[in-house]
Design a protein around this motif. Structure first.
Motif, PDB file in Angstrom:
ATOM      1  N   VAL A   1      -8.497   1.334  -1.679  1.00 11.98           N
ATOM      2  CA  VAL A   1      -7.865   0.027  -1.253  1.00 11.98           C
ATOM      3  C   VAL A   1      -8.777  -1.181  -1.383  1.00 11.98           C
ATOM      4  N   ARG A   2      -9.983  -0.986  -0.832  1.00 13.19           N
ATOM      5  CA  ARG A   2     -11.119  -1.820  -0.914  1.00 13.19           C
ATOM      6  C   ARG A   2     -11.032  -2.649  -2.042  1.00 13.19           C
ATOM      7  N   ARG A   3     -10.966  -2.058  -3.336  1.00 14.47           N
ATOM      8  CA  ARG A   3     -11.031  -2.574  -5.021  1.00 14.47           C
ATOM      9  C   ARG A   3      -9.833  -3.222  -5.165  1.00 14.47           C
ATOM     10  N   GLN A   4      -8.795  -2.711  -4.596  1.00 13.58           N
ATOM     11  CA  GLN A   4      -7.395  -3.482  -5.033  1.00 13.58           C
ATOM     12  C   GLN A   4      -6.981  -4.573  -4.242  1.00 13.58           C
ATOM     13  N   VAL A   5      -7.060  -4.495  -2.892  1.00 13.19           N
ATOM     14  CA  VAL A   5      -6.508  -5.611  -2.024  1.00 13.19           C
ATOM     15  C   VAL A   5      -6.995  -6.770  -2.590  1.00 13.19           C
ATOM     16  N   PRO A   6      -8.397  -7.086  -2.701  1.00 10.59           N
ATOM     17  CA  PRO A   6      -8.728  -8.525  -3.310  1.00 10.59           C
ATOM     18  C   PRO A   6      -8.053  -9.083  -4.571  1.00 10.59           C
ATOM     19  N   LEU A   7      -7.436  -8.090  -5.399  1.00 13.32           N
ATOM     20  CA  LEU A   7      -6.644  -8.693  -6.489  1.00 13.32           C
ATOM     21  C   LEU A   7      -5.305  -9.304  -6.188  1.00 13.32           C
ATOM     22  N   ALA A   8      -5.039  -9.248  -4.909  1.00 13.84           N
ATOM     23  CA  ALA A   8      -3.491  -9.691  -4.668  1.00 13.84           C
ATOM     24  C   ALA A   8      -3.767 -10.956  -3.940  1.00 13.84           C
ATOM     25  N   HIS A   9      -2.511 -11.650  -3.915  1.00 14.57           N
ATOM     26  CA  HIS A   9      -2.454 -12.924  -3.123  1.00 14.57           C
ATOM     27  C   HIS A   9      -1.657 -12.618  -1.648  1.00 14.57           C
ATOM     28  N   LEU A  10      -0.737 -11.377  -2.053  1.00 21.51           N
ATOM     29  CA  LEU A  10       0.144 -10.940  -0.960  1.00 21.51           C
ATOM     30  C   LEU A  10      -0.101  -9.442  -0.706  1.00 21.51           C
ATOM     31  N   VAL A  11      -0.489  -8.705   0.567  1.00 24.61           N
ATOM     32  CA  VAL A  11      -0.494  -7.689   0.820  1.00 24.61           C
ATOM     33  C   VAL A  11       0.231  -7.082   1.819  1.00 24.61           C
ATOM     34  N   LYS A  12       0.960  -6.201   1.639  1.00 27.24           N
ATOM     35  CA  LYS A  12       1.764  -5.442   2.818  1.00 27.24           C
ATOM     36  C   LYS A  12       1.715  -4.008   3.017  1.00 27.24           C
ATOM     37  N   ALA A  13       1.493  -3.561   4.385  1.00 26.50           N
ATOM     38  CA  ALA A  13       1.195  -2.250   4.647  1.00 26.50           C
ATOM     39  C   ALA A  13       1.938  -2.057   5.974  1.00 26.50           C
TER      40      ALA A  13
ATOM     41  N   LEU B   1       0.888  -1.254   0.118  1.00 27.76           N
ATOM     42  CA  LEU B   1       0.078  -0.100   0.071  1.00 27.76           C
ATOM     43  C   LEU B   1       0.824   1.288  -0.066  1.00 27.76           C
ATOM     44  N   ASN B   2       1.949   1.260   1.005  1.00 28.52           N
ATOM     45  CA  ASN B   2       2.568   2.505   0.968  1.00 28.52           C
ATOM     46  C   ASN B   2       2.140   3.671   0.701  1.00 28.52           C
ATOM     47  N   LEU B   3       1.045   4.075   1.737  1.00 35.33           N
ATOM     48  CA  LEU B   3       0.167   5.241   1.450  1.00 35.33           C
ATOM     49  C   LEU B   3       0.930   6.365   1.330  1.00 35.33           C
ATOM     50  N   ARG B   4       0.425   7.539   0.620  1.00 41.48           N
ATOM     51  CA  ARG B   4       1.100   8.922   0.914  1.00 41.48           C
ATOM     52  C   ARG B   4      -0.091   9.826   1.264  1.00 41.48           C
TER      53      ARG B   4
ATOM     54  N   VAL C   1     -11.343 -11.785   2.144  1.00 41.25           N
ATOM     55  CA  VAL C   1     -11.628 -11.131   0.811  1.00 41.25           C
ATOM     56  C   VAL C   1     -10.713 -11.844  -0.314  1.00 41.25           C
ATOM     57  N   GLY C   2      -9.821 -12.717   0.204  1.00 43.98           N
ATOM     58  CA  GLY C   2      -9.016 -13.553  -0.663  1.00 43.98           C
ATOM     59  C   GLY C   2      -7.419 -13.501  -0.833  1.00 43.98           C
ATOM     60  N   VAL C   3      -6.975 -12.389   0.260  1.00 47.18           N
ATOM     61  CA  VAL C   3      -5.470 -12.325   0.282  1.00 47.18           C
ATOM     62  C   VAL C   3      -4.965 -13.407   1.048  1.00 47.18           C
ATOM     63  N   SER C   4      -3.993 -14.087   0.603  1.00 45.60           N
ATOM     64  CA  SER C   4      -3.422 -15.359   1.075  1.00 45.60           C
ATOM     65  C   SER C   4      -2.426 -14.965   2.146  1.00 45.60           C
ATOM     66  N   CYS C   5      -1.691 -13.867   2.070  1.00 48.15           N
ATOM     67  CA  CYS C   5      -0.643 -13.556   3.203  1.00 48.15           C
ATOM     68  C   CYS C   5      -0.715 -12.127   3.397  1.00 48.15           C
ATOM     69  N   ALA C   6      -1.263 -11.660   4.374  1.00 46.68           N
ATOM     70  CA  ALA C   6      -1.128 -10.377   4.858  1.00 46.68           C
ATOM     71  C   ALA C   6       0.076  -9.954   5.882  1.00 46.68           C
ATOM     72  N   VAL C   7       0.643  -8.865   5.358  1.00 49.72           N
ATOM     73  CA  VAL C   7       1.959  -8.567   6.305  1.00 49.72           C
ATOM     74  C   VAL C   7       1.676  -7.000   6.770  1.00 49.72           C
ATOM     75  N   VAL C   8       2.034  -6.762   7.922  1.00 51.21           N
ATOM     76  CA  VAL C   8       2.089  -5.394   8.386  1.00 51.21           C
ATOM     77  C   VAL C   8       3.349  -5.010   9.194  1.00 51.21           C
ATOM     78  N   THR C   9       4.183  -3.994   8.873  1.00 47.08           N
ATOM     79  CA  THR C   9       5.535  -3.702   9.373  1.00 47.08           C
ATOM     80  C   THR C   9       5.145  -2.448  10.555  1.00 47.08           C
ATOM     81  N   ARG C  10       5.711  -2.729  11.568  1.00 45.99           N
ATOM     82  CA  ARG C  10       5.530  -1.896  12.804  1.00 45.99           C
ATOM     83  C   ARG C  10       6.824  -1.001  13.265  1.00 45.99           C
ATOM     84  N   GLY C  11       7.645  -0.661  12.210  1.00 46.69           N
ATOM     85  CA  GLY C  11       8.942  -0.053  12.660  1.00 46.69           C
ATOM     86  C   GLY C  11       9.827  -0.950  13.490  1.00 46.69           C
TER      87      GLY C  11
END
Length: 317
Positions: free
Chosen positions: A172-184, A155-158, A208-218
């Motif tokens: 994001v609601r549209r695009q996230v289900p298109l990916a197998h891996l999502v990182k934010a 995502l890397n939002l600005r 919604v179909g994402v296989s792997c969700a990753v969240v970095t926390r600094g």
């Protein structure tokens, strides 16, 4: 090979000692990280023909990033002004109006079917800024339907650029289900969903179909929600922080490289990711955190090479 699509721009890094122009852009940084980790990588980018654009192209070639699918664009190169505070944290101001990165047309995109691509990664401003964002989103949708390679989004939002929170939530609601891996990052999610927990968002992505969700926390490390619903946690790798420029991008590159080494990217992407074991997920997350930490220990977006990472990951006898 892994295909990365998106912006390749100039970071104008401002410090108390002055300023310097260095190649950057989140997708470009991911591509360089992958190349330095010995992964064949091709960057799908629109590169300006101005001096900055030539500097970016030279940097990518020097790092063994394949530019066969890059478009030589007449528009100017995007510039991100990165101002570093006393602790090395970067704040950004962008000069993007009319720049090359956001002008994709469908005719400029390659046919991924039949190529040697095992994964397609994109994200950041490339999936947010019109008109090119819709072109890349359409490509993601086609590839998700084809189910022939692993799709990854960071995502890397600005928020300083794309300020409409509700519109970003819809995107994001549209695009996230298109990916197998999502990182934010946790900062991404705190801005996007100020009233929701990280765990809630990750669980929704899985639904919604994402296989792997990753969240970095600094400095707190990272979380990874595996296909079976297990939550994995990595603590941040200790380092002396010089600056954080490119740290999230190098994390993404380290993550994808580790999965490629496990043969977890490619056709039948959901099945491949589901086959990764619990122990392997821990190792994938540890490698990504190590790559990010080594990047934080250097000036600018300067990801490590494979031998540097392996030296830290290999148990000492």
């Amino acid at each position: 090979m892994i295909v990365v699509a998106g912006e390749a721009l100039i970071d104008l890094v401002v410090t108390p000692d002055g300023e310097r122009a260095v190649p950057g852009g989140s997708p470009a940084n991911v591509a360089v990280t992958l190349a330095r980790l010995d992964q064949p990588v091709r960057l799908l980018a629109r590169l300006g023909t101005d001096d900055y654009g030539r500097q970016v192209a030279e940097h990518l070639r020097a790092n063994q990033v394949d530019l066969e699918w890059a478009v030589r664009a007449e528009e100017p190169t995007s510039v991100a002004v990165a101002t570093l505070n006393a602790t090395g944290q970067a704040s950004y101001e962008f000069r993007l109006a009319g720049a090359a990165d956001w002008q994709w047309t469908p005719q400029e995109l390659p046919e991924l079917a039949g190529s040697s691509a095992i994964a397609f990664h994109t994200g950041s401003l490339a999936l947010a800024l019109a008109p090119g964002a819709q072109v890349l989103e359409d490509l993601l949708a086609r590839e998700r339907h084809r189910d022939g390679l692993t799709l990854s989004i960071d995502l890397n939002l600005r928020p300083s650029i794309v300020t409409d929170r509700e519109a970003e939530q819809a995107r994001v609601r549209r695009q996230v289900p298109l990916a197998h891996l999502v990182k934010a990052s946790d900062e991404d999610l705190a801005w996007l969903y100020p009233d929701r927990s990280v765990a809630d968002v990750m669980a929704e992505w899985r639904e919604v179909g994402v296989s792997c969700a990753v969240v970095t926390r600094g400095g707190e490390g990272a979380w990874l929600l595996a296909p079976n619903g297990t939550l994995h946690e990595a603590t941040a790798v200790r380092t002396t922080v010089v600056d954080t420029v490119g740290a999230g991008d190098s994390f993404t590159g380290g993550l994808l490289a580790a999965l490629a080494d496990l043969d977890a990217l490619g056709d039948r992407p959901a099945d491949r990711l589901a086959a990764v074991t619990e122990q392997q997920w821990d190792a994938v997350l540890r490698q990504a955190a190590t790559v990010a930490a080594l990047t934080c220990g250097r000036r600018g977006a300067d990801p490590p090479r494979r031998d540097e990472v392996e030296a830290l990951l290999t148990p000492q006898t």
